[in-house]
Scaffold this motif. Structure first.
Motif, PDB file in Angstrom:
ATOM      1  N   LEU A  96       1.035  -1.018   0.083  1.00 52.50           N
ATOM      2  CA  LEU A  96       0.153   0.171  -0.006  1.00 52.50           C
ATOM      3  C   LEU A  96       0.983   1.101  -0.023  1.00 52.50           C
ATOM      4  O   LEU A  96       1.191   1.763   0.544  1.00 52.50           O
ATOM      5  CB  LEU A  96      -1.036   0.460   0.860  1.00 52.50           C
ATOM      6  CG  LEU A  96      -1.781   1.494   1.354  1.00 52.50           C
ATOM      7  CD1 LEU A  96      -2.907   0.859   0.453  1.00 52.50           C
ATOM      8  CD2 LEU A  96      -2.601   0.740   3.056  1.00 52.50           C
ATOM      9  N   SER A 154       1.652   5.077  -1.014  1.00 55.46           N
ATOM     10  CA  SER A 154       1.189   7.227  -0.832  1.00 55.46           C
ATOM     11  C   SER A 154       0.703   6.924   0.257  1.00 55.46           C
ATOM     12  O   SER A 154      -0.922   7.334   0.063  1.00 55.46           O
ATOM     13  CB  SER A 154       1.084   7.236  -2.419  1.00 55.46           C
ATOM     14  OG  SER A 154       1.483   7.058  -3.021  1.00 55.46           O
ATOM     15  N   THR A 155       0.631   5.604   1.707  1.00 56.30           N
ATOM     16  CA  THR A 155      -0.302   5.658   2.800  1.00 56.30           C
ATOM     17  C   THR A 155       0.860   5.831   4.047  1.00 56.30           C
ATOM     18  O   THR A 155       1.966   5.318   4.066  1.00 56.30           O
ATOM     19  CB  THR A 155      -0.661   4.466   2.631  1.00 56.30           C
ATOM     20  OG1 THR A 155      -1.905   4.444   1.746  1.00 56.30           O
ATOM     21  CG2 THR A 155      -1.674   4.317   4.209  1.00 56.30           C
ATOM     22  N   THR A 163      -4.676   5.406   9.610  1.00 57.51           N
ATOM     23  CA  THR A 163      -3.699   5.868   7.358  1.00 57.51           C
ATOM     24  C   THR A 163      -4.200   7.480   7.562  1.00 57.51           C
ATOM     25  O   THR A 163      -5.570   7.954   8.483  1.00 57.51           O
ATOM     26  CB  THR A 163      -4.145   5.368   6.889  1.00 57.51           C
ATOM     27  OG1 THR A 163      -5.325   4.963   6.366  1.00 57.51           O
ATOM     28  CG2 THR A 163      -3.355   3.549   7.412  1.00 57.51           C
ATOM     29  N   ASP A 164      -2.835   7.955   6.845  1.00 55.14           N
ATOM     30  CA  ASP A 164      -4.002   9.228   5.869  1.00 55.14           C
ATOM     31  C   ASP A 164      -5.314   9.222   5.227  1.00 55.14           C
ATOM     32  O   ASP A 164      -5.401  10.235   4.816  1.00 55.14           O
ATOM     33  CB  ASP A 164      -2.472  10.212   5.609  1.00 55.14           C
ATOM     34  CG  ASP A 164      -2.507   9.346   4.674  1.00 55.14           C
ATOM     35  OD1 ASP A 164      -2.487   8.377   4.546  1.00 55.14           O
ATOM     36  OD2 ASP A 164      -1.402  10.655   3.693  1.00 55.14           O
ATOM     37  N   ARG A 216      -8.316  10.959  -3.277  1.00 54.24           N
ATOM     38  CA  ARG A 216      -7.315  10.457  -3.156  1.00 54.24           C
ATOM     39  C   ARG A 216      -8.536   9.190  -2.903  1.00 54.24           C
ATOM     40  O   ARG A 216      -9.776   8.951  -2.333  1.00 54.24           O
ATOM     41  CB  ARG A 216      -6.486  10.248  -1.674  1.00 54.24           C
ATOM     42  CG  ARG A 216      -5.446  11.748  -1.907  1.00 54.24           C
ATOM     43  CD  ARG A 216      -4.823  11.457  -0.431  1.00 54.24           C
ATOM     44  NE  ARG A 216      -3.401  10.735   0.779  1.00 54.24           N
ATOM     45  CZ  ARG A 216      -3.392   9.893   1.013  1.00 54.24           C
ATOM     46  NH1 ARG A 216      -3.611  10.638   2.224  1.00 54.24           N
ATOM     47  NH2 ARG A 216      -2.635   9.120   0.902  1.00 54.24           N
ATOM     48  N   LEU A 273      -8.382   3.900   1.362  1.00 49.81           N
ATOM     49  CA  LEU A 273      -7.850   2.977   2.137  1.00 49.81           C
ATOM     50  C   LEU A 273      -8.306   0.951   1.230  1.00 49.81           C
ATOM     51  O   LEU A 273      -7.863   0.820   0.433  1.00 49.81           O
ATOM     52  CB  LEU A 273      -7.872   2.563   2.911  1.00 49.81           C
ATOM     53  CG  LEU A 273      -7.319   1.843   3.931  1.00 49.81           C
ATOM     54  CD1 LEU A 273      -5.353   2.081   3.140  1.00 49.81           C
ATOM     55  CD2 LEU A 273      -7.288   1.332   5.747  1.00 49.81           C
ATOM     56  N   ALA A 319      -7.991   1.472  -2.744  1.00 48.36           N
ATOM     57  CA  ALA A 319      -5.593   1.274  -2.255  1.00 48.36           C
ATOM     58  C   ALA A 319      -5.687   0.220  -2.238  1.00 48.36           C
ATOM     59  O   ALA A 319      -4.940  -0.759  -3.807  1.00 48.36           O
ATOM     60  CB  ALA A 319      -5.615   2.419  -1.364  1.00 48.36           C
ATOM     61  N   LEU A 320      -6.420  -0.652  -1.681  1.00 39.29           N
ATOM     62  CA  LEU A 320      -5.893  -2.180  -1.028  1.00 39.29           C
ATOM     63  C   LEU A 320      -6.744  -3.260  -2.614  1.00 39.29           C
ATOM     64  O   LEU A 320      -5.953  -3.872  -2.845  1.00 39.29           O
ATOM     65  CB  LEU A 320      -6.702  -2.953   0.315  1.00 39.29           C
ATOM     66  CG  LEU A 320      -5.795  -2.496   1.125  1.00 39.29           C
ATOM     67  CD1 LEU A 320      -6.267  -2.526   2.480  1.00 39.29           C
ATOM     68  CD2 LEU A 320      -5.203  -3.112   0.896  1.00 39.29           C
TER      69      LEU A 320
END
Lengths: 452, 336
Positions: free
Chosen positions: A143, A145-146, A164-165, B215, B218, B221-222
């Protein structure tokens, strides 16, 4: 032929299922330690997510040194056939210098230029990406850019994941392995790192200079993929530290590493020190005609064994630079190999703890025991007094001049004056630099005890 | 993995991305471009195009497809796009990932590229809206969106700084039969802006300023981290990178023909040989060594009038003017 489905834009997912955000382990930092830890875990069949704050592994790392790959033998078979190497180091030179003098102890071994090799120069963006690719190929979820912004704890205070951000979302895990580098915020939040003491850190400043491959080969006396590692003492205006020069394929890395508080006290800009190293008569000919490609600076945890944090807490381990595992012991300047070994051991320890159903600090204690059995803590423990000796005032400010004057006295032909004996030259050089022979003898004995 | 047309009633919004090294190294002598796989990414303009596509899809309950032409090295960036909820399609372009030299780069025409992309899109569906960055970072001319509009038979609005769904016509939906349009905003000289009502289907290009790409979550992205990237079958590509061969070629008139490239060399000038038997004298004459040159003249600081007088005196001294440089005090005669 598989179908292409264009998913709705708003939910942030590409499939109909929701990703599980719970893993056996969360590894924070995709440097060598993090990738090795993740690799060990996924090989053991554990689910792992590797969190990296940069856009790709290695993008945030600064390192101009030599990577010693022997530690990879047991992790990635025939690693030297795959690793993105710049040059294999076949010449190791230690240079003691003053502003106009230098004495080099230069060793060359062609055996280091053939399998299984010894040390290599490599670019961290490539090396770290390669290491992370080993992990992802084994099933690790990377993962990028986290940023892991903090720890998740249960009601008993045990670490159970990270925040996380990304919209404040969290990743939960049985164990968090903090490989987030020097000045680890996670280790600090966990209370594992005491208040940061500036004297335990050095600042590494590096320039990468472009030179044609042929010019590097010719000037450094190497061929093809052979490389050179030059370590310098006495090039930092008396500020405890040293200089370095490494050959890459078509660039060289040159810079200094200096004690943080002493640098602040001296009120010297670090780039001035690098400029002086580049202008030194023994270094400048190597760099003639080069052009600057990159400038970078980074903290290095050089405090050694006595400054390491506790390595385990309930639900959490610390590895690599986050655990101050850089070895800066004069003759030996190593970090990546310690990071890889500690990370891999951390991964194995977590696997054992999960299997045993005990992820408390006690259940994770096999990590430290494992490191003590191998070079990571054994070398650090044996050389624990080396940083103090190497960074002492006499070694940094007086001995370089003394040694250079001693050698100059030996090699200067003084006809018609008869040659002086070695002892008289030594006494004269010692007196000139304010060193008593008693101190010299004491430091020699001290050095023998540390390095002998 | 390849793609197949699917029946989907939702409007298709396409973000056409040029994923490349954002900081390429250009050889000043040959013009050859070196790319670093670690530096590839979306330009600010392409990121803005993607964000506008996502916003349009939200407004119309549509679907977003990000299309990029390039080698497998661009797939990590496409996965980042997938993490935002868009589907992606990579159209292979092996020439972009290999060192074919500057000639092939220079000969790669935007028209051919537009036809490649249009052919790939034809297998997916008819786009309601295509969004592009106003120019790509690697020798992007900004001409691709116009060619793409031509290929798709769509309206075009280029170089926009703002783009939103036109709600003045009742919030028209592109597929429900009601009028649907976009409102675009474009810079004009003097700080002015113009507002355009853009009918659909349309191809729009947007500037990178003023729009920030969201963005990924999470979860997004995962899930996208290791997902396969759909690739258009190679047979569907037109091979836009093949250097065209001039007028009348398949690429049509006006296409770029690139011949041999070499570093710039000044044209040769023939100089008369110095008149001397002595090679040393000839050498001195040719090089100008030992010839008395005027040293640089540093005067001043002077006012405007004094400076002009000094320049005129210099021109007279060197024969460029044939009369006194100092103006006649009566003011009746001025230097030519």
């Amino acid at each position: 032929m598989p179908e292409l489905d264009a998913a709705p834009a708003s939910d942030g997912t590409t499939g109909s299922h929701r990703e599980s955000l719970s893993f056996d382990a969360v590894v924070v930092g995709a440097g060598p330690a993090g990738s090795a830890a993740a690799l060990a875990l996924t090989r053991a069949g554990r689910s792992v997510v590797l969190v990296e704050r940069g856009p790709f592994p290695g993008s945030k790392n600064v390192y101009g040194g030599v990577v010693y790959g022997r530690v990879l033998d047991g992790i990635i078979p025939d690693w030297w056939e795959q690793v993105p190497v710049e040059r294999w180091v076949v010449r190791r030179s230690t240079m003691t210098m003053t502003g106009s003098q230098s004495l080099s102890v230069d060793y060359r071994s062609q055996a280091w230029g053939a399998p299984p090799f010894n040390g290599m120069t490599t670019l961290r963006s490539q090396f770290d990406s390669w290491m992370a690719a080993q992990a992802t190929r084994s099933g690790v979820r990377l993962l990028t850019s986290t940023v892991a912004t903090g720890l998740l704890r249960d009601d008993r205070g045990r670490v159970i994941g990270v925040r996380t951000d990304r919209d404040g979302a969290s990743l939960s895990a049985k164990v968090v392995i903090a490989c987030d580098g020097v000045n680890s915020f996670l280790a600090k939040e966990a209370g594992m790192l005491p208040r940061a003491e500036a004297s335990h850190y050095t600042l590494g400043v590096k320039e990468v200079l472009e030179l044609p491959r042929g010019a590097i080969d010719e000037r450094f006396g190497v061929r093809s993929h052979e490389g050179v590692d030059i370590e310098m003492l006495g090039c930092t205006r008396g500020i405890p530290g040293g200089g370095f020069l490494y050959t890459n394929a078509e660039t060289v890395s040159v810079g200094v590493v200096v004690s943080l508080p002493h640098l602040a006290e001296a009120k010297v800009r670090p780039e001035e020190l690098v400029a002086e190293v580049k202008d030194h008569p023994s270094i400048a000919p190597y760099l003639r005609g080069s052009s600057l490609r990159e400038y970078s600076a980074h903290l290095i945890p050089e405090g050694g064994y006595d400054t390491m944090p506790p390595l385990a807490a309930d639900g959490m381990l610390v590895a690599g630079d986050a655990a101050a595992m850089t070895l800066a012991a004069g003759l030996w300047l190593e970090g990546v190999n310690f990071a890889i070994a500690s990370g891999f051991s951390a991964g194995q320890a977590v696997d054992r703890a999960i299997a045993a159903g005990d992820c408390s600090a006690r259940g994770l204690a096999s990590y430290r025991a494992d490191l003590e059995r191998q070079f990571v803590l054994a070398d650090h423990k044996r050389l624990r007094k080396a940083p103090a000796l190497i960074l002492s005032d006499r070694v940094q400010q007086r001995y370089p001049g003394l040694i250079c004057d001693l050698v100059e006295g030996m090699f200067t032909v003084t006809n018609p004056t008869p040659k002086l004996g070695g002892l008289r030259i030594t006494r004269a050089a010692a007196a000139k630099h304010g060193v008593k022979l008693r101190e010299l003898a004491a430091d020699t004995v001290r050095g023998m005890r540390i390095f002998g | 993995m390849s793609t197949a047309p699917i029946a989907d009633a939702r409007p298709l919004i396409v973000a056409c991305l040029r994923i490349t090294d954002l900081r390429p190294v250009v050889d000043p002598l040959t013009g050859a471009v070196s790319r670093d796989a670690f530096a590839i990414g979306l330009s600010a303009a392409d990121a803005a195009a993607l964000e506008h596509a996502l916003r349009a899809a939200e407004a119309w309950s549509g679907r977003v497809l990000a299309v990029a032409v390039g080698p497998a090295a661009i797939e990590p960036v496409l996965r980042d796009v997938m993490a935002l909820g868009a589907s992606v399609l990579r159209v292979p372009d092996d020439a972009a990932g290999t060192d074919h030299g500057y000639a092939v780069e220079l000969g790669g025409g935007e028209h051919g590229l537009a036809r490649t992309i249009a052919a790939a899109l034809a297998r997916i569906g008819t786009p309601t809206l295509v969004l592009c960055g106003d120019r790509s970072v690697d020798r992007g001319t900004g001409a691709l969106p116009a060619f793409l509009a031509h290929e798709l038979g769509a309206a075009q609005a280029l170089g926009l700084v703002g783009l939103e769904v036109d709600r003045s016509s009742g919030g028209g939906h592109p597929l429900d039969g009601r009028p649907a349009a976009l409102l675009g905003e474009r810079r004009l000289d003097g700080g002015w802006r113009e507002r355009l009502r853009v009918p659909l289907p349309a191809v729009c290009s947007v500037e990178g300023a003023g729009t920030r790409l969201r963005r990924a979550t999470l979860e997004g992205a995962l899930s996208a981290g290791a997902a396969p990237v759909p690739v258009e079958p190679p047979t569907a590509t037109v091979g836009h990178r093949t250097p065209p061969v001039g007028p009348g070629s398949e690429d049509g008139p006006g296409s770029t023909h690139v011949g041999a490239l070499r570093p710039f060399e000044p044209r040769t000038r023939v100089l008369p040989s110095p008149d001397s038997e002595d090679p040393r004298i000839r050498l001195l004459a040719m090089t100008g060594a030992l010839v008395d040159h005027d040293p640089p003249t540093l005067i001043g600081p002077l006012g405007a009038v004094e400076s002009a007088d000094e320049l005129l005196r210099f021109l007279v001294r060197h024969g460029y003017l044939d009369q006194p440089a100092v103006p006649d005090p009566t003011g009746t005669e001025a230097p030519r």
